[in-house]
Design an enzyme around this catalytic site. Structure first.
Site, PDB file in Angstrom:
ATOM      1  N   SER A   1       7.551 -22.854 -20.727  1.00  0.00           N
ATOM      2  CA  SER A   1       6.886 -24.118 -20.432  1.00  0.00           C
ATOM      3  C   SER A   1       6.493 -24.833 -21.733  1.00  0.00           C
ATOM      4  O   SER A   1       7.378 -25.148 -22.534  1.00  0.00           O
ATOM      5  CB  SER A   1       5.691 -23.856 -19.510  1.00  0.00           C
ATOM      6  N   LEU A   2       5.210 -25.089 -21.994  1.00  0.00           N
ATOM      7  CA  LEU A   2       4.818 -25.655 -23.291  1.00  0.00           C
ATOM      8  C   LEU A   2       5.399 -24.830 -24.434  1.00  0.00           C
ATOM      9  O   LEU A   2       5.753 -25.380 -25.486  1.00  0.00           O
ATOM     10  CB  LEU A   2       3.295 -25.713 -23.405  1.00  0.00           C
TER      11      LEU A   2
ATOM     12  N   ASP B   1      11.280 -25.287  -9.095  1.00  0.00           N
ATOM     13  CA  ASP B   1      10.144 -25.789  -9.873  1.00  0.00           C
ATOM     14  C   ASP B   1       9.889 -27.255  -9.545  1.00  0.00           C
ATOM     15  O   ASP B   1      10.758 -28.101  -9.747  1.00  0.00           O
ATOM     16  CB  ASP B   1      10.467 -25.621 -11.363  1.00  0.00           C
TER      17      ASP B   1
ATOM     18  N   HIS C   1       7.619 -22.588 -10.885  1.00  0.00           N
ATOM     19  CA  HIS C   1       7.348 -22.644 -12.318  1.00  0.00           C
ATOM     20  C   HIS C   1       6.813 -21.329 -12.879  1.00  0.00           C
ATOM     21  O   HIS C   1       6.679 -21.207 -14.104  1.00  0.00           O
ATOM     22  CB  HIS C   1       6.343 -23.777 -12.593  1.00  0.00           C
TER      23      HIS C   1
END
Length: 263
Positions: free
Chosen positions: A93-94, A213, A240
């Site tokens: 993710s990030l 997601d 996610h």
């Protein structure tokens, strides 16, 4: 290279021995929350360096707004402190934005990339979700925040399989796990843009899309795979949060890629 932000050293754990793996977690997450199920397998043949961003794990919140370059420099500093000269980045993710920026800023130190549920730049859906995240957190409404995380973070089959009578405890567990730095970290997602870094990546790269997601659309992973030269692409049928929904499948994709390329 210009240092854009100096962060307090990140609280970091080190596991195993062998070639270096540097983990980069997601916004509103932590090393424990994002990687705990797969660290034992990764550490069987690697030195796994696992830093928590400011406001997660044992790292205090930063006094100034976080930046992508600042996070990239801080996770590399953690690797250096642990004795790693080179490493493969495993970003979620990030953490995919952080990993790509590390590859751009420290090309001589990065041997490979694994990018899961990622993006190069937030699309409109993700921007809207982050706006809701930050508003709920600013209001102190963790109960509603937990419901939004459940709705947007988990795939429909996984979420609907939670027994109705257990939903309140499920939400309470999610609310209790929100780190103090969640809003700070989400702020980086709102403004980060690594699209200009992608074409310059020359190390073996695996992009893993989470196909159910609704927080970070799998279309973003396909963009990463298309724009990073030679990138390999794989899919997991989860929302996610693959570490909760299909951790063994996620682990197998990562370890097989590492073995294949001798990373």
């Amino acid at each position: 290279m210009t240092q854009t932000q100096i962060l307090t050293p990140l609280a970091t754990t080190v596991h195993g021995s062998g070639p270096g793996l540097l983990l980069a977690h997601g916004a509103g997450g932590s090393i424990e929350g994002n990687y705990l199920p797969i660290i034992p397998a990764l550490a069987e043949r690697h030195t796994v360096v696992a830093p928590d961003y400011p406001g997660s794990g044992g790292t205090p919140r930063a006094s100034e707004p976080l930046t992508l370059d600042g996070l990239a420099d801080a996770v590399v500093a953690s690797a250096t402190e642990a004795g790693l000269e080179t490493f493969t980045l495993v970003g979620y993710s990030l953490g995919t934005l952080v990993s790509v920026r590390v590859a751009a800023r420290y090309p001589d130190r990065v041997r490979g990339l694994v990018l899961t549920a990622g993006t190069a730049k937030a699309d409109n859906r993700l921007l809207a979700s982050v706006d809701i995240w930050r508003k709920l957190l600013a209001d102190g409404d963790r109960e509603t925040f937990a419901r939004f995380v459940a709705l947007s973070g988990f795939g429909e089959p996984f979420f609907n399989a939670v027994p109705t009578e257990q939903l309140d405890s499920f939400y309470a567990m999610l609310a209790a796990g929100v780190p103090d730095g969640a809003a700070d970290q989400a702020g980086v997602v709102q403004v980060a843009d690594t699209t200009g870094d992608l074409a310059g990546i020359s190390v073996p790269t695996l992009v893993i899309a989470t196909t159910l997601d609704t927080l970070v659309s799998p279309a973003n992973s396909r963009v990463l795979a298309e724009r990073i030269p030679g990138a390999e692409y794989a899919e997991i049928e989860t929302g996610h949060i693959p570490m909760a929904e299909r951790p063994e499948e996620w682990q197998q994709l990562i370890t097989s890629f590492l073995d294949k390329h001798g990373l």
